[in-house]
Scaffold this motif. Structure first.
Motif, short mmCIF file in Angstrom:
data_model
loop_
_atom_site.label_atom_id
_atom_site.label_comp_id
_atom_site.label_asym_id
_atom_site.label_seq_id
_atom_site.Cartn_x
_atom_site.Cartn_y
_atom_site.Cartn_z
N MET A 1 -2.36 15.02 3.25
CA MET A 1 -2.01 13.81 2.51
C MET A 1 -3.25 13.17 1.90
SD MET A 1 0.68 11.58 4.77
CE MET A 1 2.25 12.24 5.31
N ASN A 2 -3.13 12.75 0.64
CA ASN A 2 -4.19 11.91 0.10
C ASN A 2 -3.79 10.45 0.27
OD1 ASN A 2 -2.34 11.28 -1.95
ND2 ASN A 2 -3.35 12.54 -3.49
N LYS A 3 -4.61 9.55 -0.23
CA LYS A 3 -4.36 8.13 -0.01
C LYS A 3 -3.05 7.69 -0.67
CE LYS A 3 -9.30 7.02 0.40
NZ LYS A 3 -9.33 6.58 1.79
N ARG A 4 -2.70 8.27 -1.79
CA ARG A 4 -1.43 7.94 -2.44
C ARG A 4 -0.25 8.31 -1.54
NH1 ARG A 4 -1.11 6.67 -7.69
NH2 ARG A 4 1.04 7.48 -7.81
N ASP A 5 -0.28 9.51 -1.01
CA ASP A 5 0.81 9.96 -0.15
C ASP A 5 0.99 9.03 1.05
OD1 ASP A 5 1.16 12.23 -1.76
OD2 ASP A 5 -0.29 13.38 -0.59
N ILE A 6 -0.12 8.64 1.64
CA ILE A 6 -0.06 7.80 2.85
C ILE A 6 0.59 6.46 2.53
CG2 ILE A 6 -1.51 6.49 4.46
CD1 ILE A 6 -3.40 8.98 4.39
N LEU A 7 0.22 5.84 1.41
CA LEU A 7 0.80 4.53 1.10
C LEU A 7 2.27 4.63 0.71
CD1 LEU A 7 -1.96 2.39 -0.61
CD2 LEU A 7 -1.37 2.66 1.79
N PHE A 8 2.66 5.68 0.02
CA PHE A 8 4.08 5.79 -0.30
C PHE A 8 4.89 6.15 0.93
CE2 PHE A 8 2.55 6.10 -4.75
CZ PHE A 8 3.33 5.07 -5.27
N ASN A 9 4.30 6.87 1.87
CA ASN A 9 4.97 7.10 3.15
C ASN A 9 5.10 5.80 3.94
OD1 ASN A 9 5.72 9.82 3.17
ND2 ASN A 9 3.68 10.49 3.74
N LEU A 10 4.11 4.92 3.80
CA LEU A 10 4.19 3.61 4.44
C LEU A 10 5.42 2.85 3.94
CD1 LEU A 10 2.92 1.17 6.02
CD2 LEU A 10 1.69 0.63 3.91
N LEU A 11 5.69 2.92 2.65
CA LEU A 11 6.84 2.23 2.10
C LEU A 11 8.15 2.85 2.56
CD1 LEU A 11 5.86 1.47 -1.61
CD2 LEU A 11 5.36 0.17 0.45
N GLU A 12 8.19 4.18 2.60
CA GLU A 12 9.43 4.87 2.96
C GLU A 12 9.77 4.72 4.44
OE1 GLU A 12 8.84 8.86 1.71
OE2 GLU A 12 8.86 8.37 -0.43
N GLN A 13 8.74 4.61 5.28
CA GLN A 13 8.93 4.43 6.73
C GLN A 13 9.79 5.55 7.34
OE1 GLN A 13 9.35 0.27 8.15
NE2 GLN A 13 9.58 -0.30 6.01
N LYS A 14 9.56 6.77 6.88
CA LYS A 14 10.32 7.91 7.39
C LYS A 14 9.47 8.87 8.21
CE LYS A 14 13.72 7.98 3.61
NZ LYS A 14 14.26 8.77 2.48
N HIS A 15 8.19 8.96 7.91
CA HIS A 15 7.32 9.93 8.56
C HIS A 15 6.13 9.22 9.20
CE1 HIS A 15 9.64 12.96 6.45
NE2 HIS A 15 9.39 12.35 5.31
N PRO A 16 5.67 9.68 10.35
CA PRO A 16 4.49 9.06 10.97
C PRO A 16 3.28 9.15 10.03
CG PRO A 16 5.58 10.56 12.50
CD PRO A 16 6.21 10.78 11.16
N LEU A 17 2.47 8.10 10.03
CA LEU A 17 1.26 8.08 9.20
C LEU A 17 0.11 8.72 9.96
CD1 LEU A 17 1.47 4.45 7.77
CD2 LEU A 17 2.35 6.55 6.77
N PRO A 18 -0.76 9.47 9.28
CA PRO A 18 -1.88 10.10 9.99
C PRO A 18 -2.92 9.10 10.48
CG PRO A 18 -2.07 10.44 7.62
CD PRO A 18 -0.72 9.82 7.86
N TYR A 19 -2.94 7.93 9.89
CA TYR A 19 -3.83 6.86 10.34
C TYR A 19 -3.32 5.54 9.81
CZ TYR A 19 -5.99 7.28 5.66
OH TYR A 19 -6.21 7.32 4.30
N VAL A 20 -3.89 4.45 10.28
CA VAL A 20 -3.51 3.12 9.79
C VAL A 20 -4.26 2.86 8.49
CG1 VAL A 20 -3.50 0.64 10.25
CG2 VAL A 20 -3.10 2.26 12.13
N PRO A 21 -3.57 2.70 7.37
CA PRO A 21 -4.27 2.41 6.11
C PRO A 21 -4.84 0.99 6.12
CG PRO A 21 -1.90 2.34 5.78
CD PRO A 21 -2.12 2.82 7.19
N ALA A 22 -5.84 0.77 5.27
CA ALA A 22 -6.52 -0.54 5.25
C ALA A 22 -7.15 -0.77 3.88
CB ALA A 22 -7.59 -0.60 6.33
N ALA A 23 -7.26 -2.03 3.52
CA ALA A 23 -7.93 -2.40 2.27
C ALA A 23 -8.29 -3.88 2.31
CB ALA A 23 -7.03 -2.12 1.06
N PHE A 24 -9.42 -4.20 1.69
CA PHE A 24 -9.87 -5.59 1.55
C PHE A 24 -10.33 -5.80 0.12
CE2 PHE A 24 -10.51 -4.31 5.94
CZ PHE A 24 -9.83 -5.30 6.62
#
Length: 311
Positions: A1-24
């Motif tokens: 997964m790249n960063k795009r995949d991780i954030l769209f998976n965050l929205l879908e809430q269907k698959h476990p995320l490989p890590y907790v995403p973060a941004a400031f």
């Protein structure tokens, strides 16, 4: 997964995320507000901190209009077309081209209410809306149409969405009817346009000027993810409570002027770990608003690294 995949998976809430995403997010010095210098600085910051999305800072606030002094003067509000936003759109175009393949790219969008405050002042706008809201409404309509043009141009350039910052519903500012009639409808014009065309919009409930004692007027606002303060009146809610309240993933957890801005690396890691132990499964670590510009990038990198390494 790249960063795009991780954030769209965050929205879908269907698959476990490989890590907790973060941004400031922070504002860069004026030399980096326009042109290639702005594009380069955003990319430098994105790569140095290893954050999980690119948020394009908005650096073209509406100018002061000295002619607006009384409620009836809002009819004099000028309309701003594409030329007004041209420098900002150049930065958007450059960052979409440079970063969209690896990360979600969103643009900061100030609400019509906030832009009206930039045009006069927060105090004057609040006073005028209490005194003669129908007259102020004329200016709000012009401001909203100007911003709608900017939103549509950003969509044409390929942004993934907007970080829509909204004010006007804070404690002790307006009664509910004033907010529902003269603030909220103008927010929704822009938000509905973004909702129709974009896949990653962030609702930012901004307490930069005043705190909130109730989020109820904002619950139905669009946005795929919500970023709001955790202090609500005399209560402190958790990220999980915020996610349940708004019915979508929550982004936040850290105070922008707290340990994140002033603490040591050890203090930052400890605070982030404490937040993550109580956070929901689908969660993005962030601050409650834009962090002070002088905040060390190393501090932000420490917080992001801690989130990425959390087990």
């Amino acid at each position: 997964m790249n960063k795009r995949d991780i954030l769209f998976n965050l929205l879908e809430q269907k698959h476990p995320l490989p890590y907790v995403p973060a941004a400031f997010f922070l504002h860069f010095p004026p030399d980096f507000h326009t042109g290639q210098a702005a594009i380069n600085k955003h990319l430098e910051y994105f790569h140095y901190t290893d954050m999980d999305l690119v948020k394009i800072q908005y650096e073209k606030p509406f100018p002061k209009i000295p002619a607006i002094q009384k409620p009836e003067d809002w009819a004099k509000m000028p309309h701003y077309g594409r030329d007004f936003f041209a420098e900002q759109l150049e930065v958007v175009k450059g960052l979409v081209h440079a970063a969209k393949r690896e990360a979600v790219v969103v643009v900061t969008l100030y609400s019509p209410y906030m832009s009206a405050g930039h045009t006069t002042s927060d105090a004057m706008l609040t006073e005028h809306l209490k005194e003669a809201p129908e007259q102020v409404k004329q200016g709000m309509e012009i401001i909203t149409d100007s911003l709608l043009g900017f939103v549509r141009e950003c969509i044409k350039l390929g942004v993934d969405g907007f970080y829509h910052s909204t004010q006007g519903g804070e404690a002790n500012r307006f009664d509910r009817a004033t907010f529902e009639t003269y603030v909220k409808p103008f927010d929704l014009v822009l938000m509905d346009e973004a909702k129709q065309h974009c896949a990653f919009n962030i609702l930012h409930v901004c307490d930069y000027l005043r705190p909130y004692d109730d989020f109820a007027p904002l619950i139905e606002y669009p946005g795929h993810i919500v970023n709001c303060p955790l202090e609500v009146g005399e209560r402190t809610i958790t990220p999980s409570e915020a996610a349940r309240l708004f019915g979508r993933p929550y982004m936040g957890g850290l105070e922008r002027k707290g340990i994140l801005a002033t603490g040591t690396a050890e203090q930052i890691r400890a605070e982030v770990e404490a937040i993550l132990r109580e956070a929901p499964d689908y969660f993005m670590l962030a601050a409650d608003c834009t962090v002070p510009s002088e905040t060390s990038w190393d501090n932000l990198r420490t917080a992001i690294d801690t989130a990425h390494q959390h087990q």
